[in-house]
Design an enzyme around this catalytic site. Structure first.
Site, short mmCIF file in Angstrom:
data_model
loop_
_atom_site.label_atom_id
_atom_site.label_comp_id
_atom_site.label_asym_id
_atom_site.label_seq_id
_atom_site.Cartn_x
_atom_site.Cartn_y
_atom_site.Cartn_z
CD GLU A 1 0.04 8.56 1.79
OE1 GLU A 1 0.68 9.32 2.53
OE2 GLU A 1 -1.11 8.81 1.40
CD GLU B 1 6.67 10.44 4.67
OE1 GLU B 1 5.87 10.79 3.79
OE2 GLU B 1 7.69 9.78 4.44
#
Length: 496
Positions: A187, A381
């Site tokens: 990330e 997600e």
């Protein structure tokens, strides 16, 4: 029963499933192809569109600089292709292990860790000097200290090697997107809440910019701004503090002063620049391939309701009630024709404990809206494994926040959703039954569609990134804009 109708197909949101973390093990062996094949066949029969997999730097380039071994991944990709699924490949430049849900340990390559033995400042570092070895600090992005290469060159060479070695799967259009890892857990963020250093939810986390490279960068930036006396924060507390117990985040704290704002702008801009540079390299590596590039942004939903947004700030998202910390990221991604992939789609505010001041629903609404305002595709997600109707309905709501349009494309539609993750639990009979319903509802009650063009997802060859966007222009996107309105619940419930 699922059917096929041209207009309804324009509401179709493809569903992908994340493969287990250790599908290729730490020794670069594809451990259980037969077992995986059985599972993939079940996913395909359930109408799933594809799978996502981590392509670990620590596995591929573990033997030495530029010594890549793609063989195990080739066998895996071959199997996915045989099972009739599409593939999302993550360029995973981070360590596996130390984050929520990490069940296997895959460190970054040993030859890089060896360099860290003599120069531990290549790792993100908190104020007390603890190093985080999951990912290289952005401070070394352009420092040629890795046997003559910079970190950015390492990532670039890796992606070029992937393209060369996986060309058959790029040509056959098995691979539809390349998720470019930009930080811990893949990330774009700092490792501000590491469990292996004792962080527990809902701690505010810590700033991670005390390596010598970032320190020097900050001192130079402060001097340039006419404030050579400014130092990095020393009043922001520790991992498990609450905001009000720190001078930095408390009401009218340091974060609102000129010095605090300067630091937070510098800290968050480091990530913008990091993401921009690596996406530019990814764009060059995959130029002309029929793939989309994507980046992942973390869903830091705790302390979102607090004025200080402390947990977001330590992670590098300079997001306050009067400053949008996410839209500049979307704007940066737009230059590379990329997708912004967000997490925590399944979470509802009512499920969170009130003392964390958590607001996942508003956060998702803000980040997705910001992406759409910048005219990029957004995907997402779930953050944690869930098998219940409530979670699935929330994901479907976020995938089409204003419902389906029976006469054409819906007003708002996510580009795709990846379910976390493939496991025996997911395939357990009652869990899998409801998951199959979820897939059908994501597909707007349509049968599985093999031709993405039918739901407006044709992927053209990747074009060169647009011109560089000056940082001041990126920061114009910090002006808050009201998010798009969301329906209170989805019109396509799995249990409706």
């Amino acid at each position: 029963m699922a059917t096929s109708n041209k207009n309804m197909l324009l509401n179709y949101v493809p569903v992908y499933v994340m493969l287990p973390l250790g599908v290729i093990n730490v020794n670069n062996v594809f451990e259980d192809p037969d077992g995986l094949k059985e599972q993939l066949v079940q996913l395909r029969a359930a109408g799933v569109d594809g799978v996502m997999v981590d392509v670990w730097w620590g596995i591929i380039e573990q033997k030495g600089p530029k010594e890549y071994d793609w063989s195990a991944y080739k066998s895996l990709f071959q199997l996915v292709q045989e099972c009739g699924l599409k593939l999302q490949a993550i360029m995973s430049f981070h360590q596996c292990g130390g984050n929520v849900g990490d069940v296997v340990t895959i460190p970054i390559p040993q030859w890089v860790l060896d360099i860290g033995e003599s120069d531990p400042d290549i790792f993100y570092t908190n104020r007390s000097g603890t190093r985080d070895k999951e990912y290289l600090t952005v401070g070394v992005d352009n420092k040629p200290i890795f046997h003559g290469r910079t970190a950015i060159e390492i990532y670039s060479d890796y992606m070029k090697s992937f393209r060369e070695n996986m060309s058959e799967f790029l040509k056959s259009e098995l691979i539809i997107d390349i998720e470019v890892g930009l930080g811990p857990a893949g990330e774009l963020r700092y490792p501000s809440y590491p469990q292996n250093q004792g962080w527990v939810f809902p701690g505010i986390g810590e700033f991670q910019c005390y390596d010598k490279y970032l320190k020097a960068d900050f001192k130079a930036a402060a001097a340039k701004a006419g404030h050579s006396e400014w130092e990095l924060p020393d009043d922001a507390g520790t991992y498990n503090d609450i905001p009000e117990s720190t001078e930095f985040f408390k009401t009218n704290g340091t974060y609102l002063t000129e010095k605090g704002k300067f630091f937070l702008t510098w800290y968050s801009n480091q990530l913008l620049n990091h993401g921009d540079q690596i996406l530019d390299e990814a764009n060059k590596a995959f130029l002309g391939c029929k793939v989309k590039l994507a980046i992942k942004v973390s869903g830091i939903h705790w302390w979102y309701k607090a004025q200080n947004h402390a947990a977001e700030l330590t992670a590098g998202y300079y997001n306050l009630d009067d400053r949008d910390g996410y839209r500049p990221i979307a704007k940066m991604v737009s230059r590379h024709h990329g997708i912004l992939n967000f997490t925590c789609l399944e979470m509802r505010d009512s499920e969170q404990s009130s003392d964390a001041q958590s607001a996942p629903q508003e956060l998702v609404q803000q980040v997705l809206s910001g992406g759409w305002r910048e005219n990029i595709e957004v995907a997402g997600e779930n953050a944690l494994s869930r098998y219940d109707a409530t979670a699935y309905n929330q994901i479907i709501l976020n995938a089409r926040p204003q419902g389906v349009n029976k006469d054409g494309p819906p007003k708002l539609r996510m580009y795709g959703v990846t379910y976390l993750r493939l496991s025996d639990d997911l395939l357990q009979e009652s869990n899998f039954e409801i998951f199959k319903k979820f897939v059908v509802k994501m597909h707007a009650d349509q049968s599985h569609c093999d031709d993405p063009q039918e739901y407006n997802h044709a992927i053209p060859p990747l074009k060169r990134s647009g011109p560089n966007i000056p940082v001041d222009d990126l920061l114009e996107a910090t002006k808050p804009i009201l998010p798009f309105p969301w329906d209170s619940e989805t019109d396509m419930k799995v249990d409706g």
